[in-house]
Write a protein that holds these residues in place. Sequence first.
Motif, PDB file in Angstrom:
ATOM      1  N   GLU A 131      53.393  41.266  36.999  1.00 29.99           N
ATOM      2  CA  GLU A 131      52.248  40.424  36.661  1.00 29.99           C
ATOM      3  C   GLU A 131      51.131  40.583  37.686  1.00 29.99           C
ATOM      4  O   GLU A 131      49.956  40.700  37.324  1.00 29.99           O
ATOM      5  CB  GLU A 131      52.685  38.956  36.587  1.00 29.99           C
ATOM      6  CG  GLU A 131      53.540  38.615  35.386  1.00 29.99           C
ATOM      7  CD  GLU A 131      53.844  37.133  35.322  1.00 29.99           C
ATOM      8  OE1 GLU A 131      53.448  36.487  34.347  1.00 29.99           O
ATOM      9  OE2 GLU A 131      54.478  36.637  36.276  1.00 29.99           O
TER      10      GLU A 131
ATOM     11  N   LEU B  96      51.112  38.010  30.905  1.00 27.37           N
ATOM     12  CA  LEU B  96      50.799  39.432  30.946  1.00 27.37           C
ATOM     13  C   LEU B  96      51.941  40.270  30.394  1.00 27.37           C
ATOM     14  O   LEU B  96      51.727  41.393  29.948  1.00 27.37           O
ATOM     15  CB  LEU B  96      50.479  39.846  32.386  1.00 27.37           C
ATOM     16  CG  LEU B  96      49.215  39.211  32.978  1.00 27.37           C
ATOM     17  CD1 LEU B  96      49.072  39.611  34.424  1.00 27.37           C
ATOM     18  CD2 LEU B  96      47.982  39.629  32.196  1.00 27.37           C
TER      19      LEU B  96
ATOM     20  N   PHE C  83      48.635  34.048  43.301  1.00 26.42           N
ATOM     21  CA  PHE C  83      49.709  34.964  42.917  1.00 26.42           C
ATOM     22  C   PHE C  83      51.093  34.418  43.276  1.00 26.42           C
ATOM     23  O   PHE C  83      52.086  35.051  42.936  1.00 26.42           O
ATOM     24  CB  PHE C  83      49.523  36.319  43.592  1.00 26.42           C
ATOM     25  CG  PHE C  83      48.338  37.097  43.090  1.00 26.42           C
ATOM     26  CD1 PHE C  83      48.191  37.348  41.741  1.00 26.42           C
ATOM     27  CD2 PHE C  83      47.377  37.575  43.960  1.00 26.42           C
ATOM     28  CE1 PHE C  83      47.107  38.057  41.267  1.00 26.42           C
ATOM     29  CE2 PHE C  83      46.293  38.283  43.500  1.00 26.42           C
ATOM     30  CZ  PHE C  83      46.150  38.522  42.144  1.00 26.42           C
TER      31      PHE C  83
ATOM     32  N   LEU D  32      40.782  37.830  32.390  1.00 24.86           N
ATOM     33  CA  LEU D  32      40.392  39.050  33.095  1.00 24.86           C
ATOM     34  C   LEU D  32      40.089  40.195  32.155  1.00 24.86           C
ATOM     35  O   LEU D  32      39.520  41.201  32.585  1.00 24.86           O
ATOM     36  CB  LEU D  32      41.515  39.465  34.062  1.00 24.86           C
ATOM     37  CG  LEU D  32      41.848  38.479  35.177  1.00 24.86           C
ATOM     38  CD1 LEU D  32      42.978  39.021  36.039  1.00 24.86           C
ATOM     39  CD2 LEU D  32      40.626  38.195  36.045  1.00 24.86           C
TER      40      LEU D  32
ATOM     41  N   VAL E 153      47.249  31.553  34.552  1.00 20.92           N
ATOM     42  CA  VAL E 153      47.116  32.697  33.664  1.00 20.92           C
ATOM     43  C   VAL E 153      46.897  32.160  32.259  1.00 20.92           C
ATOM     44  O   VAL E 153      47.657  31.305  31.780  1.00 20.92           O
ATOM     45  CB  VAL E 153      48.375  33.596  33.710  1.00 20.92           C
ATOM     46  CG1 VAL E 153      48.211  34.790  32.780  1.00 20.92           C
ATOM     47  CG2 VAL E 153      48.609  34.077  35.128  1.00 20.92           C
TER      48      VAL E 153
ATOM     49  N   SER F  21      42.591  32.117  39.942  1.00 20.83           N
ATOM     50  CA  SER F  21      42.976  32.156  38.529  1.00 20.83           C
ATOM     51  C   SER F  21      42.307  31.062  37.720  1.00 20.83           C
ATOM     52  O   SER F  21      42.262  31.141  36.488  1.00 20.83           O
ATOM     53  CB  SER F  21      44.499  32.021  38.418  1.00 20.83           C
ATOM     54  OG  SER F  21      44.934  30.812  39.027  1.00 20.83           O
TER      55      SER F  21
ATOM     56  N   LYS G 184      43.285  44.893  36.742  1.00 20.99           N
ATOM     57  CA  LYS G 184      42.101  44.418  36.029  1.00 20.99           C
ATOM     58  C   LYS G 184      40.978  44.027  36.984  1.00 20.99           C
ATOM     59  O   LYS G 184      39.830  43.907  36.565  1.00 20.99           O
ATOM     60  CB  LYS G 184      42.481  43.236  35.150  1.00 20.99           C
ATOM     61  CG  LYS G 184      43.442  43.613  34.028  1.00 20.99           C
ATOM     62  CD  LYS G 184      43.830  42.437  33.173  1.00 20.99           C
ATOM     63  CE  LYS G 184      44.805  42.869  32.074  1.00 20.99           C
ATOM     64  NZ  LYS G 184      45.205  41.741  31.203  1.00 20.99           N
TER      65      LYS G 184
ATOM     66  N   TYR H 209      40.608  36.081  44.935  1.00 21.06           N
ATOM     67  CA  TYR H 209      40.808  35.854  43.502  1.00 21.06           C
ATOM     68  C   TYR H 209      41.310  34.432  43.258  1.00 21.06           C
ATOM     69  O   TYR H 209      42.198  33.925  43.945  1.00 21.06           O
ATOM     70  CB  TYR H 209      41.816  36.868  42.950  1.00 21.06           C
ATOM     71  CG  TYR H 209      42.326  36.515  41.577  1.00 21.06           C
ATOM     72  CD1 TYR H 209      41.498  36.575  40.468  1.00 21.06           C
ATOM     73  CD2 TYR H 209      43.646  36.099  41.403  1.00 21.06           C
ATOM     74  CE1 TYR H 209      41.962  36.236  39.202  1.00 21.06           C
ATOM     75  CE2 TYR H 209      44.122  35.762  40.154  1.00 21.06           C
ATOM     76  CZ  TYR H 209      43.279  35.823  39.051  1.00 21.06           C
ATOM     77  OH  TYR H 209      43.743  35.484  37.811  1.00 21.06           O
TER      78      TYR H 209
ATOM     79  N   LYS I  61      54.604  34.477  41.013  1.00 17.30           N
ATOM     80  CA  LYS I  61      54.531  35.463  39.947  1.00 17.30           C
ATOM     81  C   LYS I  61      55.354  36.688  40.321  1.00 17.30           C
ATOM     82  O   LYS I  61      55.593  36.962  41.496  1.00 17.30           O
ATOM     83  CB  LYS I  61      53.086  35.870  39.690  1.00 17.30           C
ATOM     84  CG  LYS I  61      52.219  34.737  39.174  1.00 17.30           C
ATOM     85  CD  LYS I  61      50.811  35.221  38.870  1.00 17.30           C
ATOM     86  CE  LYS I  61      49.936  34.088  38.346  1.00 17.30           C
ATOM     87  NZ  LYS I  61      48.564  34.540  38.044  1.00 17.30           N
TER      88      LYS I  61
ATOM     89  N   CYS J 151      48.362  49.901  31.685  1.00 16.66           N
ATOM     90  CA  CYS J 151      48.860  48.608  31.210  1.00 16.66           C
ATOM     91  C   CYS J 151      50.108  48.770  30.343  1.00 16.66           C
ATOM     92  O   CYS J 151      51.094  48.029  30.500  1.00 16.66           O
ATOM     93  CB  CYS J 151      47.758  47.889  30.445  1.00 16.66           C
ATOM     94  SG  CYS J 151      46.333  47.416  31.456  1.00 16.66           S
TER      95      CYS J 151
ATOM     96  N   THR K  11      47.323  42.128  37.107  1.00 21.76           N
ATOM     97  CA  THR K  11      46.139  41.352  37.478  1.00 21.76           C
ATOM     98  C   THR K  11      45.259  42.123  38.455  1.00 21.76           C
ATOM     99  O   THR K  11      44.036  42.161  38.311  1.00 21.76           O
ATOM    100  CB  THR K  11      46.575  40.015  38.084  1.00 21.76           C
ATOM    101  OG1 THR K  11      47.409  39.312  37.158  1.00 21.76           O
ATOM    102  CG2 THR K  11      45.376  39.163  38.425  1.00 21.76           C
ATOM    103  N   CYS K  12      45.868  42.743  39.441  1.00 18.96           N
ATOM    104  CA  CYS K  12      45.092  43.525  40.415  1.00 18.96           C
ATOM    105  C   CYS K  12      44.429  44.720  39.746  1.00 18.96           C
ATOM    106  O   CYS K  12      43.299  45.092  40.112  1.00 18.96           O
ATOM    107  CB  CYS K  12      46.002  43.982  41.544  1.00 18.96           C
ATOM    108  SG  CYS K  12      46.605  42.639  42.590  1.00 18.96           S
TER     109      CYS K  12
END
Length: 1082
Positions: free
Chosen positions: A517, A643, A510, A588, A639, A582, A524, A580, A513, A1000, A521-522
């Motif tokens: 973003e 996003l 992360f 994701l 990524v 990437s 998802k 996590y 970012k 989202c 991500t979290c």
Amino acid sequence: MGNCPPEHNSTIITDVGHKSLDPACNGERMWTTFLFSSLFTLFGGYIIILLYDLSKAAVIKQRRLKLVRYIKYLGRMNDEFATYYRPTHSTNETNSDDDYFSWLTAIKEWENNLISGQTKMGKALFTASQHKRRFWFSLYAVVDMFTIPPSFVALYLNRNWIGFRFLRAIRIMNMPDILQYMGVIERPKAIRIVQLASKFIAVWFAAAGAVHLVENSGDFFCDFRNAHELDVFNAIYLMIVTMTTVGYGDIFCKTYIGKLFMLFFLIGGLGFFVAMIPEFSNLFGASGQYSGRYRIVKGKRHVILCGNVTAHSMTTFLKDFLHKDREQVDELDVVIINKRTPEIEMEALLKRYYAKVKYFVGTVMNIADLQRVQVDKATACLIIADKECADPDGEDSANIMRVISLKNFNQRIRILLQLLQYSNKMNVASIPGWSAKHGDEIICIAELKLGLIGQSCIVPGFSTMMTNIFRVSAYKTKVLQEQTQIWPWRELYHRGAAMEMYLEELPRSFYGKSFPEVALTCFKLRVMLLAVEMKQIDVESGLHRTVVEVAPQDNCIILCGTRAFMVCSSSEDAKRIKYYCSICYPDLDHLTDAQVRRMKKCVHAHEIDAARNDQSLSPYQQHGSNIKQALIRLVEGDVRRPLLSQDIEKEHETIVYNDLPSVKDIENFDSTGMFYYCSPRRIQEAVLNKETLRERRLAFRRQSIYLNTLPPNNSKCNFSPLLSTHPVHFHDHVIVCLHADSTSPSIGLRNFVMPLRASSFQRSELVTIIFVTDLKYIENEWNTLATFPDIYILNGSPLDPYNLKLINIQECRICVVISTLDRGNSDTYLVDKSSVLCTLNIRQIEMKSAPHLSTFNILQPSSADLNATLLNTIKTITTLTIDSNVQYVEQGDTDEVELEFFLTTPFASGAAFADSVLDCILSCAYYNDNAVNLLRNILTGGLDSQLEEILAEGGGFSQCELPDILKKRKRARVAMLEIQELIPDIYTRQSPVTFSTLFCESMQRSNIICMGIYTLMDVLLRKEPNLMDKKNYEQVRYTGHKRIVICYPPYNYHIDPSDMIYVMQNSQPNDLYSQVDLEAKN
């Protein structure tokens, strides 16, 4: 006499009658002489003391009369002297007066010393006082009278008589005093044990000596012919058997005097012995198991718990603190130290947690007790305040003294302290060793409790939402199916209530970012990101400090060491973010639940570390920077696709905030820039006139009657002349029913008002606040409320429905019920009676004003009847002290008694708040650093040193002077939005909108975090298959107007168009300024 042995029985006379005499006595008894010497000394001495006392009293009286006459004589001489010399010697008048008063003062001092006995002469005259006569007949004096004079008579007669020497055993009761003088015993428990033991032994031995005397001597009226040989050991044995009510019968008294003594001893001595048994049992039995020493087990940690330790306060706290979902709870013990021995309810609670909780009788103010519980090796100490006490300042002072004692013993120990009043924070900050950097935390009850309730006035159900996030609750489907029965909606609610707050460091995937973003991500990964904790450089001091940023904007870049506050269902979900990668999971969107559950630390961590080391990222970020920072891609494949869409990024980049606030805007805010401000008002300016309110109410009634008489086509006529004008707009206002009187302690109402007057709101969004309470009570806190705009007071009782109708409670936004009365009630379940009665009165007003809810309304939520009912419903928040009293808040919910407070309908709908919620925040503060700071950021909009100083000192706010201060208005705030504001085309979409889609799209469009929904209960009931069951339907038919707080719903949950959304968004000060300027122009 009686059954005395006959005189002709020479054997008995020879062997028994004279066996108690020494052969040298020649058969002659002189016991009367020895007894007479004791009686003569006792009564003769008392007569002498009495005569001496009377004679000395007469002498003292004569001397006092003589002294009074002498003083009067000196007074007359002084008057004659002053009259004779005043015409010619006026300059000496002052000196003569001084001489006179000096003589008079000296005489009075001599008299006082003479009478008080402080000098040698006074002591000689004070020998015959009443205390001396009283002492002459005291217990120990009587013992001396019956033991010392016979010794002198024995020397004179050259004979000896044992007599009453056994009374010397009573002197054993002086043993505790002797041991205390020698310093052998010091603790109160040891002193009390020695006192009881000495009394028991003294009575035991003295009674045995009396029996030994009369049995070996015989009865005097039988010429001592019935003497019974009994040695000392058998006499002691006989008395202990008698005192314990055993009575074997092998040894007994044969003389009449001995039997008579046993009769009186059984009445008095046995009662004395029985009364001592319970106290001995408490000292040795009950507290024995709580008086040991805590032994540390290898691999275990322990925390100290002290303060207000009761069964009621510990039930909710231990359930949350020792929950199995807490991290490393299996390695943690709770050590409770309290002065009181646990009662039955507390013992039952200790048995429930016998493997995790240890109880010790003692106090943290004693060094010996601190050593017993191993404070120097404890990880933390939690001090719980008594929220029901009648003296909050006294309770805070006692807890602060506990902090001082703990810090003096071990300055490195972490302390979590509960305080009732915000003003007492300053006293804690000055304690040596207190350091917030090392984890010391203050949880202010008034700040958090009233802050949560105040925020709930703007966002209904906010207190329920935050409580469910900060507390821990396991989600068990099988158990819920048994508990919910006719309320299936509780399963969905409990799933949201099982969400917990965790603080974890973000992984390297992360880094670089932006917050939106990372939040997407979290999400998802089945985790909701709420805030971040970052290290920043203070511009003024240049020092590094930790700052909590709630829902920061996209210019916030995640850096090394950033930790995130995340909401998820378990600690495994929180660790999933920590592991996590990437590279391993680039896509994701198509990640399955099985893949999410199997996510662990992968081998790419070392490769990412090497790549990160090549980049020169500063670990700190300048606070308040408005520069748009570019996204940093450190490793390819982080990524798969952005996003945030390019259009959305451009849309955000085109926003430039160059407008400067006007002078008028600056005058509307305080010096901290955090709240709205007005010139300080006198309390009389805020008091509403009841006569004016009555006229206004009558005008509305006349208007209503007049409208009913008009034909339908004339309903649009102007009727403003019928209305009575009033400066307060009684619509969409907040009513506070505060039950208090002039003697009630202050609760810190400013903490309630501050969330309602936050500068992040537009001026038009501020609601009017009306306090219905005793004017004398609110005068004590008015200096802290005088600078907030639109605050009014109605002097009267909140229990009077007419007072509530005067301020148009039917059209208020919400009504808050708070009570400071009945805190000293002996029955703890009656401490909430004022709050419950007031809530029931409001329900009666609601029933009279709202139309009847028909059966059709439940199935058709969009009907006109249901909308009218919803508009007329009076929303309330009732504060409770005892959780079980929630059953009286909502009449008709028959299963509220069997459920815990957090599962009840009033709490789930945001209509009830209990003090036990604050104990859950205390446990969360132990496991999550800065958790309290996060909550305070949400309530007040951030932590500011100037604001902290103002609140701690208890003073009022001042007017803003610098325009730069108003930059603080641009901060995160909680809001409740309609679904149409987030998804305008919800009605035109063919597929239903799920919570995943809502989250989202809201994050991508507006940078808004959706935390949960506030849905109508009838919407949930319509989704239940057993709704049409007749039995169940009759029980839920009148609950359709209620809304339920659902925190973090499932991803596939279908959003209803009537749902309200809890969001965390950033306010835009430019929009606020333009709105104010537009209103000024209009």
